[in-house]
Every structure is written in structure tokens, then in C-alpha cells.
Scaffold this active site. Sequence first.
Site, PDB file in Angstrom:
ATOM      1  N   GLY A 154       1.284  -1.606  -0.087  1.00  0.00           N
ATOM      2  CA  GLY A 154       0.035  -0.174  -0.051  1.00  0.00           C
ATOM      3  C   GLY A 154       1.008   1.380  -0.005  1.00  0.00           C
ATOM      4  NE  ARG A 205       6.658   6.050  -2.352  1.00  0.00           N
ATOM      5  CZ  ARG A 205       6.066   7.047  -0.883  1.00  0.00           C
ATOM      6  NH1 ARG A 205       7.028   7.837  -0.827  1.00  0.00           N
ATOM      7  NH2 ARG A 205       5.152   6.514  -0.145  1.00  0.00           N
ATOM      8  N   GLY A 265       0.328   5.864   0.876  1.00  0.00           N
ATOM      9  CA  GLY A 265      -0.514   6.998   1.009  1.00  0.00           C
ATOM     10  C   GLY A 265      -0.779   6.463   2.501  1.00  0.00           C
ATOM     11  CB  SER A 266      -1.557   6.563   5.383  1.00  0.00           C
ATOM     12  OG  SER A 266      -0.617   7.746   6.099  1.00  0.00           O
TER      13      SER A 266
END
Length: 414
Positions: free
Chosen positions: A155, A283, A157-158
Site C-alpha cells: 500500500g 522512491r 499513502g496511509s
Amino acid sequence: MTAFLLLVESNTTGTGREFARQAADLGAVPVLVAADPGRYPYVREDGLRHAVADTTDPRAVLDVAAELRHEGEVRGVTSSSEYYVPVAATVARALGLPGPDPQRVTSCRHKGEQRRTLHAAGVPVPGFAVVTTEAEAEEAALRLGPPVVVKPVLGSGSLGVRLCPDGRTAAKHAADLLSRTANERGMSLPREVLVESYLTGREFSVETFGTDVVTVVAKHVGPLPDFVETGHDVPAAVPDGLHDELADVAVRAVRALGLGWGAAHTEIRLEDGRAHVVEVNPRLAGGRIPDLVRLALGTDLVRAQVAAALGEPAPPAAARHGHAAIRFLTADGPGTVGATDEALAGARAVTGVADAALYRTPGEPARRATDFRDRLGHVIAAADGPGRARQAAEDGLARLRTALQHHENPGETE
């Protein structure tokens, strides 16, 4: 001969557009390879060259590269989206181009595998368990906490990350995550969930390039049980000893994971005064952190990442020792966006504010933020001192907040 840089998909906010612009500035023709280029408004707005392909399949991206050889040379392959870093790395490796190790970034993206690797290397991490059933989640919650944090093993972005106060809540949230077969990009998800001890201390990130530390970032997070990042300060105003500890543990984590090519974003929390790695992302940082780094330190991380993909040396960092901060606009509850022009003008009038933006138009709904997609706007400020940068960003945010109209009855917008 024309030199092409393949951009495998993009993030939907932040640096995606800037990757293409930096490639062009470095003399390459950027080509976005995407399953649906229309997902990114800047493709049309900037007239960006693009190709349609199944970007979950490296062979499809290699087919695009083969077509471009009729016109020139593919000089680099990269992605600004964490989801597609493994595919871009695989394609770059197949073409003999610069990039990270595909196997290493794939393993790094799986939070369970990453934790096991870091723990084995002696890097401090929260207690954790990878579970596949509700019952396992409840047992892990009782053993590691409670409370515990429950999150997807894949996943960004939380998304899906939640603090669970007891075993039953952890089991319920795990069941919800395990029922999801694909993420928001339509990519398949494994039937695994990570349960981890909840760390209560301050949160930071360390931005590295290769194995060099660029800066330490102080992070601000919204109200629990969600973990929405609401702001960042660059560089973090911390004592030298803590700075060195954060930097050291981040570099140890990057090396343990076999990264060390290009940018990495390492999230860290303190517990009992000790730094623990929450996760390493192979990233560039999101949340407009590269913009803050450029404003505060003169280091352009986007340009450096694009240059690395093209096999060129990273541009030298400017000798600057300023400070920058961002604050994101979020809603406390249901409402709508109102007068945006006045709010933006007010925020931009604050001394030190470098940028202010709203992501919604008048009349659009707003809701309490549960992940990054619910952020409604931002204010970025820069100054010669950390306190001044933070205060300018917060003052600008207070003015930007006047664009929100809250509803007393949640049913009006739910």
C-alpha cells in the site's frame, strides 16, 4: 539521435508532472507509459507524449521501448509512483539501463518481507506479525498490544492504515482488508495483513539518495485512528544527537534492504527515546517533500532522480541552509468547499508563503480525512529559521481554512 525516458505510470499528485519536465530539461523526450493516460490531467495540459500499455506487465512496457527504437534510443526507465517502481526497475534491468535491483524493490514494497529483513539485520522496528485471518489478527493484537496498527502489506499513502484499540477491532479491520482483492489501481492484493505495535513517539522521515542522507523531516499526523500526514518541516529542528540517530538508522535500513540506488524515503517513529523504522519506501517522498527540500536546501531531488535514470550524474546541491514547511488542509467533519478565491488570496498574502493551493472547487463535498486523498489543499512556506517557516505555513493554513463550510448534520454529505 532522440533520447527517450520512459515514465511508467505516475503519481496522481505531486511530482509526476515534474518528472516529465525535468527529463525534457535534461535533453530527453519523456514518454508516459500508462494503462489510462487520461488519469493524469497534465498529459493533456502539457501535450506529453504517451503510450497505452498494461503497466503491470514488464513485457508490455518493453514492447513500447521496442517501438521507440525506430525513432531513437531509450536512455532510461523510471516511475514516480511507488506501485510501479518494481516494473520500471525490471524493464530498466532488461534493457541494461540504470536502476535499482528489481528483486530488492519488490521485496521492499511488501511490508512483511521488509520487516523480516530489517529485524534480521538488527535494525529497530516495531513488533509485528503478518496474518491471513481474523483470528490471527486478534491473537497478534493481544500479543503485540493493544493498541496496534493494522495495515495492508502492500500500500501507499496511509491507505487502509488504522489504529485499533483492542483485539476485536483489529480483527474486524483485518477482515475488511483481507476482503479486498485489488487496490485503488486495480492491482491484485495478497491475502495478508500486517499487525504491528503502536509507537507513541514523534514521527520523522529521512530522505536519502543512494546511501547519503539528504535531510531529516519532521512529520505531523492528523487525529487517530487514521494516520493522515498533515504537514512536514524541512529540515527537522532536532538536537544533533537525535539527528544523527535518525540518519544512522535510515542508512542502516536502506543498506539492509539492498537499496542504495536513487531516492528512498524512510519513515521513523520514536519509542522510549529510540528510533524505530516504520517503513522504507524505494522512491522519492510524497507529500510535496521534494518541493520543501528544494526551497530549504537547494537540492532538487526530482532532477537528481531523473538524471540517475538517464545515467547522468546528479546535479550538485546548492549551498543553502534555509527552512521550509507545508501544512495540508483537511476537514474535521462533513462539509463543502466555499469561497476559494478569497481563501487562496488570504493564504498567499502571508509573509513567507511560497505556494497555496486548493484541490477542490466551490460546492464540492469535504469529509473527515482518513487518507491522503481527503486532503483538500496545502500551504508551503519558506524562511531562514524553522520557527518562521512553520508559523507562516500555519498562518496561511488558517486563512485557507476559511474556504471550508462545515455541516452540523453528518448525514448531509455522508
